[in-house]
Write an enzyme that holds these catalytic residues in place. Structure first.
Site: not given
Length: 513
Positions: A431, A152
């Protein structure tokens, strides 16, 4: 002038990159991406800003021509991505890479985005670890199959200030995919392993078209056939959810599926619809009516077009709070995975290797030996009105919900500013995505002077008091880096009280060492 490395301004000299990481040919690839696509990237993002400024998204009552066309299909999944029952997502560090390779997951999502604090040392290490994984220096235990690598990259709105062209920082996404494809594209393609990407934060068809053209450009750069690079799109913004079929159509020749990104999606809901009446963030589950509409639409869209639908994420952690808490965490993960599998999803994300076997077992049982459930289609279409029915969420808004949001945001930013992009808070992996929904919900409640279920009104004084309490708790707990805690406190206040900002990472990035 080719792309150049700007040394970080840190007190200690950073470790040098591997000699070939920023070789002239690699920098030239990044430079050409910048010169070819930077103006277009800025224009696309500016159009996204203009659309948001025009007001909340409205339902389209008639499906688009793309949605009505029954004939187009996504390219069949490559062999390495046929089974995706369990995908382990983790930061791209040596420690996490080693655990991932030994996890038994079908896919390892090596993350350069939400779980990355983009210090130059972290970015450098991430790309060096990628090289070690691709070259086999980080490998699974004997007898354990290696998970398929997916990467990603950072999203289109972010910059990499340490790589510049003509004194201008390049887009972080261009740096990430340029270095990846230059160094590893031919090797991965020769093995039938892509490269495979997860594309984050897309919010429009134009952004999908930009990504398509960037990847076609890179394939020509390194001599790969068109559509060798395969992509799974994270549907984690409300505009993307409303246009997921059109986005999938743009990328149909290289698409490998869509993923239902939970926390970023809720963050996007509050950003796009500031008055959305959502309860405490942990009460908004994937079974909430508007979230069910989101996931059902994603599964129906993917399977109608012949590609994977991936659920995510299971962010609870099975360790660190005693056997009873660990057992409850596993039960919760198992129940979520069973719901997703029964709904037709082809796999789920997990945030910890200890959850892999639990989720894999659920999907194997529901899929009855099949690699996926793409053949499970549904004729009905979830309309936009159902996606936008946020009033159906229900649930409580509590002082503990406010405290949990402030705690998550404060602790995450204190860690992020010291170079750690994913941390455990209250038994869950936090996160950038979870910090975003936390700070946005505090901001919303503060702006609306929300009266919580206990009869307490959310005011600046209350937020300051809760933040002071959480700072004291962090200082006495010993589990939060204290070096930047004061900076994190100031940043929390700026994010919840100051001018609206697109992403917290944009504001925090200049404050990294």
């Amino acid at each position: 002038m080719t792309a150049t490395l700007v040394p970080p301004t840190t007190a200690t000299a950073p470790a040098p990159p591997r000699p070939d990481l920023l070789e002239p040919a690699a920098l030239a690839v990044v430079e050409r991406l910048h010169r070819t696509f930077e103006d277009r990237r800025r224009a696309v993002l500016a159009e996204t800003d203009r659309r948001r400024a025009a007001g909340p998204p409205q339902p389209e009552l008639d499906p688009s021509p793309v949605a009505l066309d029954p004939d187009w299909q996504v390219a069949p999944p490559p062999a390495a991505l046929r089974r995706r029952h369990v995908e382990l997502t983790s930061p791209l560090t040596r420690r996490y890479a080693t655990s991932a390779m030994r996890s038994g997951a079908d896919v390892w999502l090596a993350d350069l985005e939400d779980s990355l604090s983009p210090t130059w040392d972290n970015v450098r290490e991430a790309h060096e670890v990628l090289a070690d994984v691709v070259d086999g220096r980080i490998a699974p235990d004997e007898g354990t199959p290696a998970p398929t690598l997916m990467v990603r990259p950072r999203a289109l709105h972010l910059h990499e200030r340490h790589l510049q062209v003509d004194g201008e920082p390049v887009a972080a996404s261009f740096a990430d995919v340029g270095l990846l494809v230059h160094h590893h594209g031919r090797t991965l393609a020769a093995r039938g392993l892509g490269p495979f990407l997860y594309l984050p934060k897309i919010s429009s068809v134009a952004e999908a078209e930009l990504w398509r053209d960037v990847l076609e450009h890179l394939e020509r750069e390194v001599g790969l056939p068109t559509a060798t690079i395969r992509t799974t799109v994270l549907i984690e913004t409300l505009p993307a959810a409303l246009r997921m079929e059109e986005i999938l159509h743009v990328l149909r020749d290289r698409a490998a599926g869509l993923n239902a990104g939970r926390w970023d999606y809720l963050f996007s809901v509050l950003k796009e619809v500031p008055d959305a009446p959502l309860p405490d963030r942990h009460e908004v589950t994937m079974t909430s009516s508007f979230m069910r509409a989101f996931t059902e639409r994603l599964v129906a869209t993917c399977h109608r077009r012949g590609t994977h639908a991936i659920a995510g994420p299971a962010s609870v952690l099975p360790r660190g709070a005693g056997w009873r808490a660990a057992g409850l965490a596993l039960a919760r993960v198992r129940a979520d995975a069973d719901t997703f599998a029964q709904d037709g999803f082809d796999g789920s994300w997990v945030a910890h290797p200890d959850l892999v076997s639990t989720v894999r077992g659920v999907y194997r049982a529901v899929a009855c030996g099949r690699d996926h459930q793409i053949g499970r289609t549904r004729p009905d279409r979830i309309d936009d009105v159902e996606l936008l029915d946020f009033a159906s969420a229900g649930g409580a808004r509590t002082i503990e919900g406010l405290r949990a949001n402030v705690r998550a945001c404060l602790r995450y930013l204190a860690s992020w500013l010291t170079g750690t992009g994913a941390i455990a808070v209250d038994g869950e992996m936090e996160d950038a995505a979870t910090a975003e929904i936390a700070r946005m919900q505090v901001r919303q409640w503060l702006r609306q002077r929300t009266v919580l279920d206990e009869g307490i009104q959310v005011t600046p004084a209350l937020v300051h008091r809760v933040l002071a309490d959480e700072r004291q708790r962090a200082e006495s707990g010993g589990d939060v880096p204290l070096a930047r805690l004061g900076d994190a406190v100031a940043l929390v206040l700026e994010l919840v009280e100051g001018a609206d900002v697109e992403f917290l990472t944009e504001v925090a990035y200049p404050r990294l060492g």
